[in-house]
Design an enzyme around this catalytic site. Structure first.
Site, PDB file in Angstrom:
ATOM      1  N   SER A  57      58.560  23.679  15.101  1.00 10.72           N
ATOM      2  CA  SER A  57      57.709  24.643  15.803  1.00 10.72           C
ATOM      3  C   SER A  57      57.572  24.258  17.277  1.00 10.72           C
ATOM      4  CB  SER A  57      56.329  24.691  15.148  1.00 10.72           C
ATOM      5  OG  SER A  57      55.580  23.558  15.522  1.00 10.72           O
ATOM      6  N   ARG A  65      54.679  28.953   1.290  1.00  6.78           N
ATOM      7  CA  ARG A  65      54.259  27.723   1.989  1.00  6.78           C
ATOM      8  C   ARG A  65      54.004  26.644   0.960  1.00  6.78           C
ATOM      9  NH1 ARG A  65      51.041  26.480   7.336  1.00  6.78           N
ATOM     10  NH2 ARG A  65      51.138  24.234   7.196  1.00  6.78           N
ATOM     11  N   ASP A 100      56.397  22.501   4.286  1.00  2.00           N
ATOM     12  CA  ASP A 100      55.345  21.567   4.696  1.00  2.00           C
ATOM     13  C   ASP A 100      55.174  20.446   3.670  1.00  2.00           C
ATOM     14  OD1 ASP A 100      53.363  20.546   6.273  1.00  2.00           O
ATOM     15  OD2 ASP A 100      51.813  21.947   5.592  1.00  2.00           O
ATOM     16  N   GLY A 101      54.780  19.275   4.162  1.00  2.00           N
ATOM     17  CA  GLY A 101      54.435  18.169   3.267  1.00  2.00           C
ATOM     18  C   GLY A 101      55.410  17.001   3.304  1.00  2.00           C
ATOM     19  N   ASN A 102      56.352  17.034   4.236  1.00  2.00           N
ATOM     20  CA  ASN A 102      57.328  15.929   4.323  1.00  2.00           C
ATOM     21  C   ASN A 102      56.634  14.596   4.577  1.00  2.00           C
ATOM     22  OD1 ASN A 102      59.178  17.955   4.166  1.00  2.00           O
ATOM     23  ND2 ASN A 102      59.979  17.729   6.234  1.00  2.00           N
ATOM     24  N   GLY A 103      55.689  14.616   5.521  1.00  2.00           N
ATOM     25  CA  GLY A 103      55.009  13.377   5.902  1.00  2.00           C
ATOM     26  C   GLY A 103      54.216  12.810   4.735  1.00  2.00           C
ATOM     27  N   ARG A 156      57.446   8.375   7.663  1.00  2.00           N
ATOM     28  CA  ARG A 156      57.414   9.838   7.625  1.00  2.00           C
ATOM     29  C   ARG A 156      58.816  10.441   7.754  1.00  2.00           C
ATOM     30  NH1 ARG A 156      53.067  12.812   8.689  1.00  2.00           N
ATOM     31  NH2 ARG A 156      54.301  14.231   9.943  1.00  2.00           N
ATOM     32  N   ARG A 211      47.802  28.279   5.224  1.00  2.00           N
ATOM     33  CA  ARG A 211      47.836  28.744   6.617  1.00  2.00           C
ATOM     34  C   ARG A 211      49.183  29.388   6.908  1.00  2.00           C
ATOM     35  NH1 ARG A 211      45.494  23.728   7.285  1.00  2.00           N
ATOM     36  NH2 ARG A 211      47.506  22.739   7.610  1.00  2.00           N
ATOM     37  N   ASN A 229      55.664  21.153  17.516  1.00  2.00           N
ATOM     38  CA  ASN A 229      56.164  19.885  16.951  1.00  2.00           C
ATOM     39  C   ASN A 229      56.605  18.877  18.018  1.00  2.00           C
ATOM     40  OD1 ASN A 229      57.628  21.330  13.934  1.00  2.00           O
ATOM     41  ND2 ASN A 229      55.634  20.377  14.241  1.00  2.00           N
TER      42      ASN A 229
HETATM   43  C1  FPP Z   1      56.390  19.624   7.831  1.00  2.00           C
HETATM   44  O1  FPP Z   1      56.138  18.391   7.260  1.00  2.00           O
HETATM   45  C2  FPP Z   1      57.773  19.872   8.117  1.00  2.00           C
HETATM   46  C3  FPP Z   1      58.330  19.862   9.360  1.00  2.00           C
HETATM   47  C4  FPP Z   1      57.643  19.414  10.581  1.00  2.00           C
HETATM   48  C5  FPP Z   1      59.645  20.369   9.603  1.00  2.00           C
HETATM   49  C6  FPP Z   1      60.475  20.689   8.433  1.00  2.00           C
HETATM   50  C7  FPP Z   1      61.660  19.838   8.508  1.00  2.00           C
HETATM   51  C8  FPP Z   1      62.473  19.554   7.484  1.00  2.00           C
HETATM   52  C9  FPP Z   1      62.355  20.144   6.136  1.00  2.00           C
HETATM   53  C10 FPP Z   1      63.540  18.553   7.747  1.00  2.00           C
HETATM   54  C11 FPP Z   1      64.858  19.130   7.721  1.00  2.00           C
HETATM   55  C12 FPP Z   1      64.944  20.414   8.392  1.00  2.00           C
HETATM   56  C13 FPP Z   1      66.086  21.041   8.602  1.00  2.00           C
HETATM   57  C14 FPP Z   1      66.074  22.447   9.125  1.00  2.00           C
HETATM   58  C15 FPP Z   1      67.366  20.398   8.313  1.00  2.00           C
HETATM   59  P1  FPP Z   1      55.015  17.496   7.906  1.00  2.00           P
HETATM   60  O2  FPP Z   1      55.701  16.387   8.635  1.00  2.00           O
HETATM   61  O3  FPP Z   1      54.113  18.333   8.758  1.00  2.00           O
HETATM   62  O4  FPP Z   1      54.284  16.991   6.631  1.00  2.00           O
HETATM   63  P2  FPP Z   1      52.752  16.602   6.505  1.00  2.00           P
HETATM   64  O5  FPP Z   1      51.963  17.873   6.674  1.00  2.00           O
HETATM   65  O6  FPP Z   1      52.667  16.046   5.107  1.00  2.00           O
HETATM   66  O7  FPP Z   1      52.453  15.573   7.556  1.00  2.00           O
END
Ligand code: FPP
Length: 249
Positions: free
Chosen positions: A68, A189, A23-26, A36, A195, A71
């Site tokens: 998920s 996580r 979690d936390g990419n965005g 994002r 969560r 998603n």
């Molecule tokens: C949550 O970050 C992450 C995801 C929705 C999916 C995870 C995906 C990756 C790590 C990309 C690559 C994956 C693979 C399997 C190659 P978020 O977008 O919910 O972040 P945020 O909570 O900061 O908005």
């Protein structure tokens, strides 16, 4: 002989199965003024490094929550980008690296109408290519939801006509997406959220949970090692009163 190496890890008590909510990419991208999607691109790098770290530590099963069932509600461009990262990067480019390293790739999740055919094809190809590998199993949770998995197991049990009196924990386990996948010993996580978010609901009944503030794109094998150290400091009791470290119920 203690088995504890200078890095502080006891290699006799490595968790067999570690699962990650990435979690936390965005937020990682937003903090840098990036789109994002750049966070997901960097997240894929982080995943590869963490998988290499898992292999080095001797973890047998490494599971990641890639996409998920919820998603699909994200903006179309972000969904498309995530599918591309998973199918083009992980299941094509990385697939060959992982294969060379002896990693078996498998999937958990629903294969419903929302999953494009080309993604299914890449998933099947990666699974078939890497099926004989035994160094580590990387399980990618894709179009996955823990409740959906339990619902699908219940449906399969009913369809098989198994009488209620013969249904127990093992019956449900046999009908999960990957029945051979052991329950996770450790679930990590990232990003400071506390969560479970519908991840491995049946399987994590006795898992140790480790939360870290690190945003997933910054996660590296050193953070995985930190989580393993934290796991090893815990006392797993499985509902018992006394200490029964690492015993599988
Ligand atoms: C949550 O970050 C992450 C995801 C929705 C999916 C995870 C995906 C990756 C790590 C990309 C690559 C994956 C693979 C399997 C190659 P978020 O977008 O919910 O972040 P945020 O909570 O900061 O908005």
């Amino acid at each position: 002989m203690t088995g504890v190496r200078p890095d502080g890890i006891d290699y006799r008590r490595i968790p067999r199965h570690v699962a990650c909510v990435m979690d936390g990419n965005g937020r990682w991208a937003t903090n840098r003024g990036l789109a994002r999607t750049e966070g997901h691109r960097a997240g894929e790098e982080a995943l590869f490094d963490a998988a290499c770290g898992a292999l080095e530590l001797g973890i047998s099963y490494f599971t990641v929550y890639a996409f998920s069932t919820e998603n699909w509600r994200r903006p179309h461009e972000e969904v498309r980008f995530l599918l591309d990262v998973i199918a083009d990067q992980l299941l094509t480019r990385r697939r060959d690296d992982l294969h060379r390293m002896g990693v078996r790739i498998q999937f958990i999740g629903r294969r419903d109408w929302r999953v494009p055919r080309w993604v299914v094809r890449r998933m099947d190809e990666a699974a078939a290519l890497t099926a004989p590998n035994r160094e580590m199993t990387l399980t990618v949770a894709f179009n996955y939801g823990g409740r959906a998995e339990i619902v699908d197991a219940v449906k399969a049990i009913v369809e098989e006509g198994i009488p209620a009196r013969r249904i127990d924990d093992r019956t449900v386990r046999r009908h999960l997406y990957q029945p051979e996948l052991p329950d996770p010993d450790l679930v990590i996580r990232t990003s400071g959220e506390f969560r479970v978010s519908n991840f491995l609901l049946w399987e994590l009944a006795y898992s140790e949970l480790v939360f870290t503030d690190v945003l997933w794109p910054d996660f590296r094998r050193s953070h995985l090692a930190d989580a393993v150290r934290e796991y090893q400091s815990r006392d797993r009791r499985y509902g018992n009163a006394g200490s029964r470290r690492d015993a599988i119920p």
